[in-house]
Design an enzyme around this catalytic site. Structure first.
Site, PDB file in Angstrom:
ATOM      1  N   GLU A   1       0.796  -1.075  -0.192  1.00 40.77           N
ATOM      2  CA  GLU A   1      -0.204  -0.030   0.007  1.00 40.77           C
ATOM      3  C   GLU A   1       0.840   1.370  -0.056  1.00 40.77           C
ATOM      4  O   GLU A   1       0.582   2.296  -0.567  1.00 40.77           O
ATOM      5  CB  GLU A   1      -1.000  -0.074   1.169  1.00 40.77           C
ATOM      6  CG  GLU A   1      -2.012  -0.959   0.980  1.00 40.77           C
ATOM      7  CD  GLU A   1      -2.854  -1.154   2.318  1.00 40.77           C
ATOM      8  OE1 GLU A   1      -2.266  -1.466   3.341  1.00 40.77           O
ATOM      9  OE2 GLU A   1      -4.071  -1.073   2.166  1.00 40.77           O
TER      10      GLU A   1
ATOM     11  N   GLU B   1      -3.452  -9.457   4.066  1.00 38.76           N
ATOM     12  CA  GLU B   1      -4.172  -9.251   5.280  1.00 38.76           C
ATOM     13  C   GLU B   1      -5.302 -10.279   5.587  1.00 38.76           C
ATOM     14  O   GLU B   1      -5.448 -10.495   6.861  1.00 38.76           O
ATOM     15  CB  GLU B   1      -4.914  -7.746   4.915  1.00 38.76           C
ATOM     16  CG  GLU B   1      -4.059  -6.659   5.322  1.00 38.76           C
ATOM     17  CD  GLU B   1      -3.166  -6.411   4.109  1.00 38.76           C
ATOM     18  OE1 GLU B   1      -3.223  -6.949   2.970  1.00 38.76           O
ATOM     19  OE2 GLU B   1      -2.434  -5.091   4.206  1.00 38.76           O
TER      20      GLU B   1
HETATM   21  N1  COA Z   1       5.412  -7.730  11.288  1.00 36.35           N
HETATM   22  C1  COA Z   1       6.405  -8.077  12.360  1.00 36.35           C
HETATM   23  N2  COA Z   1       7.494  -8.691  12.111  1.00 36.35           N
HETATM   24  C2  COA Z   1       7.632  -9.088  10.776  1.00 36.35           C
HETATM   25  C3  COA Z   1       6.816  -8.833   9.778  1.00 36.35           C
HETATM   26  C4  COA Z   1       5.494  -8.132   9.908  1.00 36.35           C
HETATM   27  N3  COA Z   1       4.785  -7.655   8.971  1.00 36.35           N
HETATM   28  N4  COA Z   1       7.298  -9.159   8.540  1.00 36.35           N
HETATM   29  C5  COA Z   1       8.529 -10.041   8.868  1.00 36.35           C
HETATM   30  N5  COA Z   1       8.600  -9.854  10.125  1.00 36.35           N
HETATM   31  C6  COA Z   1       9.790 -10.421  10.870  1.00 36.35           C
HETATM   32  C7  COA Z   1       9.704 -12.023  11.170  1.00 36.35           C
HETATM   33  O1  COA Z   1       8.831 -12.216  12.311  1.00 36.35           O
HETATM   34  C8  COA Z   1      11.057 -12.265  11.499  1.00 36.35           C
HETATM   35  O2  COA Z   1      11.400 -11.768  12.958  1.00 36.35           O
HETATM   36  P1  COA Z   1      12.406 -12.840  13.586  1.00 36.35           P
HETATM   37  O3  COA Z   1      13.670 -13.141  12.773  1.00 36.35           O
HETATM   38  O4  COA Z   1      12.694 -12.016  14.931  1.00 36.35           O
HETATM   39  O5  COA Z   1      11.879 -13.994  13.686  1.00 36.35           O
HETATM   40  C9  COA Z   1      11.865 -11.338  10.539  1.00 36.35           C
HETATM   41  O6  COA Z   1      10.839 -10.451  10.303  1.00 36.35           O
HETATM   42  C10 COA Z   1      12.351 -12.139   9.512  1.00 36.35           C
HETATM   43  O7  COA Z   1      11.120 -12.688   8.807  1.00 36.35           O
HETATM   44  P2  COA Z   1      11.219 -14.297   8.170  1.00 36.35           P
HETATM   45  O8  COA Z   1       9.523 -14.586   8.323  1.00 36.35           O
HETATM   46  O9  COA Z   1      12.041 -15.052   8.934  1.00 36.35           O
HETATM   47  O10 COA Z   1      11.415 -14.241   6.905  1.00 36.35           O
HETATM   48  P3  COA Z   1      11.222 -14.839   5.680  1.00 36.35           P
HETATM   49  O11 COA Z   1      12.206 -14.771   4.623  1.00 36.35           O
HETATM   50  O12 COA Z   1      11.294 -16.435   5.884  1.00 36.35           O
HETATM   51  O13 COA Z   1       9.836 -14.582   5.139  1.00 36.35           O
HETATM   52  C11 COA Z   1       7.820 -13.008   4.475  1.00 36.35           C
HETATM   53  C12 COA Z   1       9.371 -13.353   4.516  1.00 36.35           C
HETATM   54  C13 COA Z   1       7.901 -11.698   4.053  1.00 36.35           C
HETATM   55  C14 COA Z   1       7.357 -14.067   3.474  1.00 36.35           C
HETATM   56  C15 COA Z   1       7.443 -13.232   5.781  1.00 36.35           C
HETATM   57  O14 COA Z   1       8.157 -12.497   6.857  1.00 36.35           O
HETATM   58  C16 COA Z   1       5.985 -12.957   5.990  1.00 36.35           C
HETATM   59  O15 COA Z   1       5.098 -13.471   5.600  1.00 36.35           O
HETATM   60  N6  COA Z   1       5.813 -11.528   6.600  1.00 36.35           N
HETATM   61  C17 COA Z   1       4.323 -10.980   6.882  1.00 36.35           C
HETATM   62  C18 COA Z   1       3.743 -10.401   5.808  1.00 36.35           C
HETATM   63  C19 COA Z   1       2.347  -9.820   6.080  1.00 36.35           C
HETATM   64  O16 COA Z   1       1.417 -10.763   6.300  1.00 36.35           O
HETATM   65  N7  COA Z   1       2.342  -8.542   6.097  1.00 36.35           N
HETATM   66  C20 COA Z   1       1.232  -8.005   6.149  1.00 36.35           C
HETATM   67  C21 COA Z   1       0.639  -7.576   7.523  1.00 36.35           C
HETATM   68  S1  COA Z   1      -0.793  -6.906   7.624  1.00 36.35           S
END
Ligand code: COA
Length: 256
Positions: free
Chosen positions: A114, A134
């Protein structure tokens, strides 16, 4: 001491690079980052025409912004939703007087997608990935995606992205108009965005700003009101010294 969430670096010639700096959490947007970006934009706005274009990126190579901070989101209720914490920030980016160019190296999910959509132009690399996950988390994308995405990609495609939650990879993002430009390597993303910003910065700053105002109004106004706004904006440019000087310069160079 906590790291600075938002870094602001002048790049010369009126171009400013703003970096969202929380790479260990994939630049997830927490309240500190929201406040940091507001503060950065406050300071840049006060510099007036000195700031010609802004490039907005995320620290590290993995993410632009991987969404709003889910730990903080989980604690928010109706009052916070109505306050539009992220929505107001993104609208502010969209209405920032000078053009804002998103440089997207990796994930732009949820609020990150966004935020990129609220920027005027988007440059991506091969790993740029957009999406609105979301509804997997029990909420909808409510910081502009339901309004901006249809305006950029069309309602049908926007419904697909929001309702199915599919991730849009770089090539497809370019094809549907989410990305304006796709570069070959991640390393080229910020330099390409800065190049675009420098091109914008060379152009007449009031003309650029007023064109942005008119374009932003385009889909919210009826045609007559929009055309009137455009004419009034042009009237301001026609009376400017910059217009006289730039046109005279052209005529001098072409021997008139
Ligand atoms: N909020 C809070 N923390 C987040 C985050 C978010 N939206 N996105 C990533 N992080 C954090 C993870 O919890 C992780 O923290 P940690 O190392 O302390 O455990 C760190 O960032 C790295 O993320 P990780 O998930 O380990 O990386 P990845 O390469 O395996 O996966 C994504 C990447 C983007 C696919 C995955 O992080 C993800 O799905 N994030 C959420 C996306 C989302 O739903 N966003 C919309 C929110 S409304």
């Amino acid at each position: 001491m906590e790291q600075e969430r938002v870094l602001v670096e002048d790049q010369g010639a009126g171009v400013v690079l703003v970096t969202l700096n929380r790479p260990e959490k994939l630049n997830a947007l927490d309240l500190a980052m929201v406040q940091g970006l507001h503060a950065a934009l406050d300071a840049l706005e006060l510099r007036g025409l000195e700031v010609r274009a802004v490039v907005l990126t995320g620290a590290g190579d993995k993410a632009f912004v991987a969404g709003a901070d889910i730990a903080q989101l989980k604690e928010r209720g109706a009052v916070e939703a109505l306050a539009g914490i992220n929505s107001r920030l993104f609208r502010r980016v969209e209405c920032f007087p000078a053009p804002v160019i998103a440089a997207v190296k990796g994930w732009a999910l949820g609020g990150g997608c966004e935020l990129a959509l609220a920027c005027d132009l988007r440059v991506g690399g091969p790993k740029a990935t957009f999406g609105q996950p979301e509804a997997d988390l029990g909420i909808l994308p409510a910081a502009g995606a339901t309004q901006r995405l249809p305006r950029i990609v069309g309602l049908g495609r926007a419904k697909e992205i929001v309702l199915l939650g599919e991730r849009i990879k770089a090539q497809e993002a370019l094809a549907v108009g989410i990305l304006n430009r796709l570069v070959e390597t991640t390393e080229e993303v910020v330099p390409e965005a800065l190049k675009m910003a420098r091109r914008v910065a060379e152009r007449a700053p009031m003309a650029v700003r007023l064109a942005k105002v008119s374009l932003n109004a385009a889909l919210g106004l009826d045609v007559d009101s929009g055309l009137m706004l455009e004419s009034v904006a042009q009237a301001v440019c026609f009376e400017s010294e910059d217009k006289r000087a730039r046109m005279q310069d052209f005529l001098d160079k072409s021997g008139h």
